[in-house]
Design a protein around this motif. Structure first.
Motif, mmCIF file in Angstrom:
data_model
loop_
_atom_site.group_PDB
_atom_site.id
_atom_site.type_symbol
_atom_site.label_atom_id
_atom_site.label_comp_id
_atom_site.label_asym_id
_atom_site.label_seq_id
_atom_site.Cartn_x
_atom_site.Cartn_y
_atom_site.Cartn_z
ATOM 1 N N ASP A 52 0.819 -1.217 0.000
ATOM 2 C CA ASP A 52 0.000 0.000 0.000
ATOM 3 C C ASP A 52 0.849 1.262 0.000
ATOM 4 O OD1 ASP A 52 -2.119 -1.738 0.193
ATOM 5 O OD2 ASP A 52 -2.259 -1.573 2.379
ATOM 6 N N PHE A 53 2.148 1.144 0.272
ATOM 7 C CA PHE A 53 3.040 2.296 0.342
ATOM 8 C C PHE A 53 3.885 2.447 -0.920
ATOM 9 C CE2 PHE A 53 2.395 0.284 4.464
ATOM 10 C CZ PHE A 53 1.857 1.317 5.218
ATOM 11 N N ASP A 54 3.605 1.651 -1.939
ATOM 12 C CA ASP A 54 4.376 1.695 -3.176
ATOM 13 C C ASP A 54 4.213 3.067 -3.834
ATOM 14 O OD1 ASP A 54 5.870 1.102 -5.357
ATOM 15 O OD2 ASP A 54 4.495 -0.386 -6.208
ATOM 16 N N THR A 79 6.282 12.371 7.811
ATOM 17 C CA THR A 79 5.373 12.348 6.655
ATOM 18 C C THR A 79 4.159 11.478 6.978
ATOM 19 O OG1 THR A 79 7.293 12.499 5.214
ATOM 20 C CG2 THR A 79 5.208 11.900 4.193
ATOM 21 N N PRO A 80 2.942 11.967 6.782
ATOM 22 C CA PRO A 80 1.758 11.114 6.978
ATOM 23 C C PRO A 80 1.827 9.895 6.067
ATOM 24 C CG PRO A 80 1.121 13.425 6.804
ATOM 25 C CD PRO A 80 2.569 13.364 6.440
ATOM 26 N N ASN A 81 1.647 8.708 6.681
ATOM 27 C CA ASN A 81 1.829 7.474 5.911
ATOM 28 C C ASN A 81 0.766 6.427 6.179
ATOM 29 O OD1 ASN A 81 3.052 5.744 8.323
ATOM 30 N ND2 ASN A 81 4.084 7.726 8.324
ATOM 31 N N GLY A 82 0.003 6.526 7.270
ATOM 32 C CA GLY A 82 -1.031 5.540 7.573
ATOM 33 C C GLY A 82 -0.533 4.324 8.311
ATOM 34 N N ARG A 83 0.763 4.221 8.598
ATOM 35 C CA ARG A 83 1.323 3.089 9.344
ATOM 36 C C ARG A 83 1.910 3.523 10.679
ATOM 37 N NH1 ARG A 83 2.974 0.062 12.410
ATOM 38 N NH2 ARG A 83 3.946 -1.993 12.097
ATOM 39 N N PHE A 84 2.593 4.671 10.696
ATOM 40 C CA PHE A 84 3.179 5.220 11.921
ATOM 41 C C PHE A 84 2.620 6.615 12.168
ATOM 42 C CE2 PHE A 84 6.591 2.489 10.105
ATOM 43 C CZ PHE A 84 6.601 1.519 11.089
ATOM 44 N N GLU A 85 2.392 6.937 13.434
ATOM 45 C CA GLU A 85 1.914 8.265 13.783
ATOM 46 C C GLU A 85 2.975 9.312 13.481
ATOM 47 O OE1 GLU A 85 0.033 8.843 17.541
ATOM 48 O OE2 GLU A 85 -0.611 6.764 17.685
ATOM 49 N N VAL A 86 2.529 10.494 13.105
ATOM 50 C CA VAL A 86 3.434 11.580 12.761
ATOM 51 C C VAL A 86 3.849 12.314 14.029
ATOM 52 C CG1 VAL A 86 3.663 13.747 11.493
ATOM 53 C CG2 VAL A 86 2.419 11.826 10.486
ATOM 54 N N ARG A 138 -2.639 4.406 0.153
ATOM 55 C CA ARG A 138 -2.241 4.713 -1.223
ATOM 56 C C ARG A 138 -2.380 6.208 -1.507
ATOM 57 N NH1 ARG A 138 -5.620 0.045 -2.288
ATOM 58 N NH2 ARG A 138 -4.313 -1.837 -2.504
ATOM 59 N N ALA A 139 -3.430 6.814 -0.966
ATOM 60 C CA ALA A 139 -3.608 8.255 -1.169
ATOM 61 C C ALA A 139 -2.494 9.041 -0.478
ATOM 62 C CB ALA A 139 -4.975 8.682 -0.642
ATOM 63 N N LEU A 140 -2.111 8.609 0.722
ATOM 64 C CA LEU A 140 -1.018 9.275 1.430
ATOM 65 C C LEU A 140 0.312 9.047 0.731
ATOM 66 C CD1 LEU A 140 -1.982 8.496 5.145
ATOM 67 C CD2 LEU A 140 -2.191 10.680 3.938
ATOM 68 N N ALA A 141 0.486 7.887 0.097
ATOM 69 C CA ALA A 141 1.728 7.626 -0.639
ATOM 70 C C ALA A 141 1.887 8.603 -1.797
ATOM 71 C CB ALA A 141 1.735 6.188 -1.140
ATOM 72 N N LYS A 142 0.806 8.938 -2.484
ATOM 73 C CA LYS A 142 0.877 9.909 -3.563
ATOM 74 C C LYS A 142 1.169 11.307 -3.031
ATOM 75 C CE LYS A 142 -2.292 7.354 -6.593
ATOM 76 N NZ LYS A 142 -3.591 7.406 -7.333
ATOM 77 N N LYS A 143 0.559 11.665 -1.909
ATOM 78 C CA LYS A 143 0.778 12.996 -1.345
ATOM 79 C C LYS A 143 2.180 13.155 -0.757
ATOM 80 C CE LYS A 143 -4.068 13.838 -0.134
ATOM 81 N NZ LYS A 143 -5.024 14.115 0.984
ATOM 82 N N SER A 144 2.814 12.046 -0.395
ATOM 83 C CA SER A 144 4.134 12.140 0.236
ATOM 84 C C SER A 144 5.177 12.745 -0.684
ATOM 85 C CB SER A 144 4.588 10.744 0.690
ATOM 86 O OG SER A 144 4.785 9.887 -0.421
ATOM 87 N N GLN A 145 4.978 12.666 -1.999
ATOM 88 C CA GLN A 145 5.937 13.239 -2.934
ATOM 89 C C GLN A 145 6.005 14.761 -2.819
ATOM 90 O OE1 GLN A 145 7.943 11.653 -5.019
ATOM 91 N NE2 GLN A 145 7.208 9.549 -4.799
ATOM 92 N N ASP A 146 4.962 15.384 -2.293
ATOM 93 C CA ASP A 146 4.934 16.840 -2.165
ATOM 94 C C ASP A 146 5.473 17.334 -0.832
ATOM 95 O OD1 ASP A 146 3.696 16.881 -4.660
ATOM 96 O OD2 ASP A 146 1.682 16.728 -3.771
ATOM 97 N N PHE A 147 5.922 16.414 0.029
ATOM 98 C CA PHE A 147 6.388 16.819 1.364
ATOM 99 C C PHE A 147 7.788 17.430 1.254
ATOM 100 C CE2 PHE A 147 8.584 16.062 5.375
ATOM 101 C CZ PHE A 147 7.679 16.560 6.294
ATOM 102 N N CYS A 148 8.009 18.487 2.027
ATOM 103 C CA CYS A 148 9.320 19.136 2.119
ATOM 104 C C CYS A 148 9.592 19.459 3.582
ATOM 105 C CB CYS A 148 9.358 20.402 1.269
ATOM 106 S SG CYS A 148 10.986 21.209 1.254
#
Length: 326
Positions: A52-54, A79-86, A138-148
């Motif tokens: 799910d994190f691919d 980074t929000p990921n859905g597996r570990f708390e931020v 999967r939605a968070l995986a796509k958004k993670s690319q925009d994290f800085c």
């Protein structure tokens, strides 16, 4: 940074060596210390494929203790990921939550590969774990690319090398992966051990240990005031105030809680109105009255013995006088 730290310190030597080894990013991970703090690292890891994190790239912090590598680091995802708390320290066998399972042979590279391997696993209620749905991850995986990252200025779009079909893992990656598999095994062993301990607690033990014995003894001691209170109310016909029941948590009370409960029950019994006390309360003085009666009997016996001794002396004196006259 070299002028800021003691280069003779084992932790500084180890961290400087690992920083040199991890200077160049790879396709799967990258980590470097902050410019002004050698004991705080920022890392980026790619989500494991076929999960799910691919497609996601996740950023986090590693806070290392001054005793590193003898003590484990603390790992925090940013980074929000859905597996570990931020922003919260995650609970893994390689983190500061489990210093008993940490091994000095593990490194930051090992921790990064272990994090990637742990991401597809279930949280199972561990500290800092989350169990989001596959769609949310999967939605968070796509958004993670925009994290800085605001601290180190790292952007997830350029943090790692692009994946290629000809990329081969290095020898260090193979070694770290083997260590990560040991970490996974230890984590599963600890989970199975906890499950077996909880299962054994539900069944009746054939040979209770010392802790179980002390717990049962403490429970009996805690129940004895209640039994006495119920017996007294039954005999006298006076309804006694019930002590507040302990909150039902499904766990046995600790010795400290049992003592506090006993003190509160005793204080309630002593603080009641005298009119509501049992009618046979003065019967508690019976041992003292018996001791007084025993003392009185002893005094009478000593008096009689003294009187008999005096009479004997008088008798002997009279007999001696009669013999003298003869």
């Amino acid at each position: 940074m070299e002028n800021k730290y003691n280069l003779k310190s084992p932790a500084v030597k180890r961290l400087m060596k690992e920083a040199a080894e991890l200077r160049d990013p790879t396709e799967h991970y990258h980590a470097q210390p902050l410019e002004d703090n050698l004991f705080e690292w920022h890392f980026s890891v790619r989500g494991p494929p076929d999960s799910d994190f691919d497609g996601g790239v996740y950023h986090g912090r590693i806070v290392l203790p001054p005793e590193y590598p003898m003590k484990p680091p603390s790992i925090i995802l940013l980074t929000p990921n859905g597996r570990f708390e931020v922003g919260k320290k995650i609970c893994l066998s390689i983190s500061g939550h489990h210093p008993e399972t940490w091994q000095p042979s593990w490194s930051i590279r090992t921790a990064l590969i272990a994090i990637i391997g742990f991401m597809p696993t279930k949280g199972e209620g561990a500290i800092g774990s989350l169990d989001y749905t596959p769609e949310e991850r999967r939605a968070l995986a796509k958004k993670s690319q925009d994290f800085c990252c605001e601290t180190c200025g790292c952007s997830m779009r350029s943090a790692l090398l692009a994946l290629t079909a000809n990329s081969n893992p290095s020898a260090e990656d193979h070694k770290a992966k083997e260590l990560a598999q040991q970490i996974n095994f230890k984590e599963e062993s600890s989970i199975s051990r906890q499950a077996s301990e909880s299962g054994g607690a539900e069944s009746e033990p054939s040979t209770p240990n010392q802790e179980d014995t002390s717990t049962s003894a403490g429970q009996k001691a805690a129940d004895s005031p209640q039994a006495e209170q119920a017996e007294a109310s039954t005999v006298t016909g006076v309804e006694e105030p019930q002590a507040p029941a302990a909150p039902s948590t499904g766990r046995p009370l600790s010795p400290r809680q049992r003592r506090a409960q006993q003190h509160s029950q005793q204080g309630q019994r002593e603080g009641r109105d005298p009119a509501s006390r049992p009618a046979f309360a003065p019967a508690a003085r019976q041992p003292q009255d018996e001791s007084h009666a025993g003392s009185a009997v002893l005094i009478v016996l000593l008096t009689l013995a003294l009187a008999a001794l005096i009479f004997r002396r008088i008798y002997l004196a009279q007999e001696y006088k009669f013999d003298y006259e003869l």
